[in-house]
Design a protein around this motif. Structure first.
Motif: not given
Length: 574
Positions: A384-388, A478-479, A485-489
């Motif tokens: 999820t962190a990569v896709l963010d 950082a999320a 709150f974001g994609t890595p969350s």
């Protein structure tokens, strides 16, 4: 033969007949849903009703044909397989209820504007059809219970020969369904892959993608040749039902082009159908004796471990490709940015791959399987962190487009979830075997309550570690779980819940599995802390955040709990 078995033998044909009736009702409802509009005041993109009616009737027609030929196990397997895909298909159709304008389903509805049109009766007919399909599958599975095994050990060679083939074919079919269904030049028909589309449709596709390889592995290793063949046949039919409308839309729509997604999906379906056409050596011929051999059983531990290992290796390969291939491509002069989390994804994939390889080593697999049931979440944490990075960059810079790394990362995350499901099923079988051993006088000791204090501390520290940043830098946020709150969350949330699950299960497990569970949880926290050294090189001015120290403290607490469990085990032996 006991009276209970005699009663079950007499009732099985009636239950299977009820399953066929429910499947027939499902076919009628799905066919009606193909004719009645799903959105008020709107029409499909092409005359797809005849095709959809044929596809709706196909599963029950095939199952009925095998039942009429005296092959109830094959018929039941086909109905169960189609039912396994029903929840994902129902969620996929719910996109019409949320926002039909972004639904990529021209066989049912082709938007002409961006207005939010109310749904019509067709949607409710489709949803009712999926419910009836699920009911038919439950009845069909019930009809396979309480009889003798189909083929016995004579089907072992067939299972070993085709297990890897069917899992790979199912994964290929899942990949095809996740790809873009066709190309489009129509601004109202956004032909995107599942990961670029709306969240509801993505959830439906992911449910289907997870169900395909998992049920394929369970069917082949069920110990019942007829049920296995029927299961693969039903999965193949299910994939055909999903892929063919997109294939036809790419051919007949003026604004659409033929895409690779349906072709890849049909290639996977062809593999499933080809294996379904083979016959295990021990499968009985059609006739009354076939009814006596229609039991579908949960596969044995060794076969489930092998399937888990295959899926874990596939996950590792996809994660490594997602980490090492470009997540973004650019048409401009400047190079495309890289995700700082790509090396974390690489390490997470290698960890899952190493645990997956251990599943193929007798004696070692049982020790490390619980760790794999936890470590899989590391792929979600890093993925999820990569896709963010890709999501953020493509949203603000028009010259950037997603690269192949995005697709591989998504596939790694899907494969990781499937691996976890298979590993959990293997754990359930293992626990049942252990309970049988206990009844025969074996050891009954659990890890116990002595480690509750360090486990409670580990749970609190894990929540705090995943909820606070591990990297602090100027102009970098950082999320987290409760802020930014974001994609890595979502990955952080998955890792948090997985660690908490391990903490809860450890005291109720035997010492060895408890130690493995806690080891997997420690690996997740270690992977989170390792984000600092692995990603800080791409973030200017990066320093350690409080999340690093909380994660390390959580690892210490988990190690203390694991030591208590291991020492208690030695005392019991002494």
């Amino acid at each position: 033969m006991s009276s209970r078995v005699l009663v079950d033998t007499e009732r099985r044909p009636a239950v299977l007949l009820a399953a066929l009736g429910a499947a027939g009702l499902a076919a009628v409802l799905l066919a009606a849903g193909a004719v009645v509009p799903v959105v008020e005041g709107a029409e499909p993109g092409f005359a797809a009703a005849p095709l959809l009616i044929v596809l709706a009737v196909l599963p029950v027609a095939v199952a009925g044909a095998f039942a009429a030929r005296g092959r109830p196990a094959v018929a039941a397997g086909a109905l169960v397989a189609v039912a396994v895909l029903a929840p994902g298909r129902a969620v996929l159709d719910l996109q019409f209820l949320v926002d039909p304008s972004v639904a990529v389903r021209p066989e049912l509805y082709l938007a002409k504007d961006l207005l939010l049109h109310p749904v019509a009766a067709g949607l409710w007919l489709l949803l009712a059809g999926h419910v009836a399909t699920a009911v038919a599958g439950l009845l069909a599975f019930r009809a396979t219970r309480g009889a003798e095994q189909d083929g016995g050990d004579e089907t072992a060679g067939w299972r070993q020969r085709w297990l890897l083939v069917v899992v790979v074919a199912a994964v290929v079919a899942a990949i095809g369904l996740l790809m873009a269904p066709f190309g489009s030049t129509d601004v109202y028909l956004l032909a995107r892959n599942a990961f670029e589309g709306p969240a509801v449709a993505l959830t439906g596709y992911l449910l289907i993608a997870c169900a395909l390889p998992l049920f394929a592995a369970l069917a082949v290793t069920s110990g019942n040749g007829g049920f296995a063949r029927g299961g693969l046949l039903g999965l193949g039919i299910g994939v055909v039902t999903l892929a063919v409308p997109s294939l036809v839309a790419g051919v007949v729509l003026d604004a659409a082009d033929l895409g690779a997604g349906p072709i890849v999906a049909l290639a996977g379906a062809a593999g499933l159908l080809a294996v379904a056409g083979t016959r295990p050596a021990g499968e009985p011929d059609a006739g009354p004796e076939a009814d006596e051999a229609a039991e579908a059983r949960v596969p044995g531990r060794s076969r489930l471990l092998a399937a888990t290992g295959v899926l874990a290796v596939v996950t590792a390969a996809a994660a490594c490709l997602g980490a090492t291939t470009a997540q973004l491509t650019t048409n401009g002069a400047l190079p495309a940015p890289e995700s700082p989390a790509r090396w974390v994804l690489l390490v997470a994939g290698l960890l899952v791959g190493a645990l997956g390889l251990a599943m193929f080593v007798p004696g070692v697999a049982r020790v490390f399987r619980p760790a794999l049931s936890v470590a899989w979440a590391g792929v979600l944490l890093a993925g999820t962190a990569v896709l963010d990075t890709a999501i953020t960059a493509t949203g603000v810079a028009g010259t950037l487009e997603t690269g192949p790394g995005v697709l591989w990362t998504w596939l790694a995350m899907v494969a990781a979830a499937i691996t976890a499901c298979c590993s959990v099923v293997a754990g359930i079988v293992e626990r049942e075997d252990d309970e049988g051993y206990d009844r025969e006088g074996g050891e009954t000791g659990l890890a116990g309550v002595n480690m509750l204090t360090p486990l409670a501390a580990a749970g609190v520290l894990a929540v705090a570690a995943f909820g606070t940043p591990v990297i602090v830098a100027p102009d970098y946020e950082a999320a987290g779980l409760w802020s930014a709150f974001g994609t890595p969350s979502w990955g952080l949330l998955a890792a948090t819940l997985t660690v908490l699950g391990a903490v809860v299960l450890a005291p109720r497990s035997r010492p060895a599995p408890a130690v493995a569970l806690l080891g997997g949880a420690a690996c997740l926290l270690g992977l989170h802390a390792a984000t600092l050294p692995l990603s800080s090189g791409d973030i200017e001015g990066a320093t350690a955040g409080i999340g690093v120290w909380l994660a390390l403290a959580g690892i210490v607490a988990l190690i203390i709990a694991a030591v208590i469990a291991a020492v208690g085990s030695r005392r019991d032996v002494a």
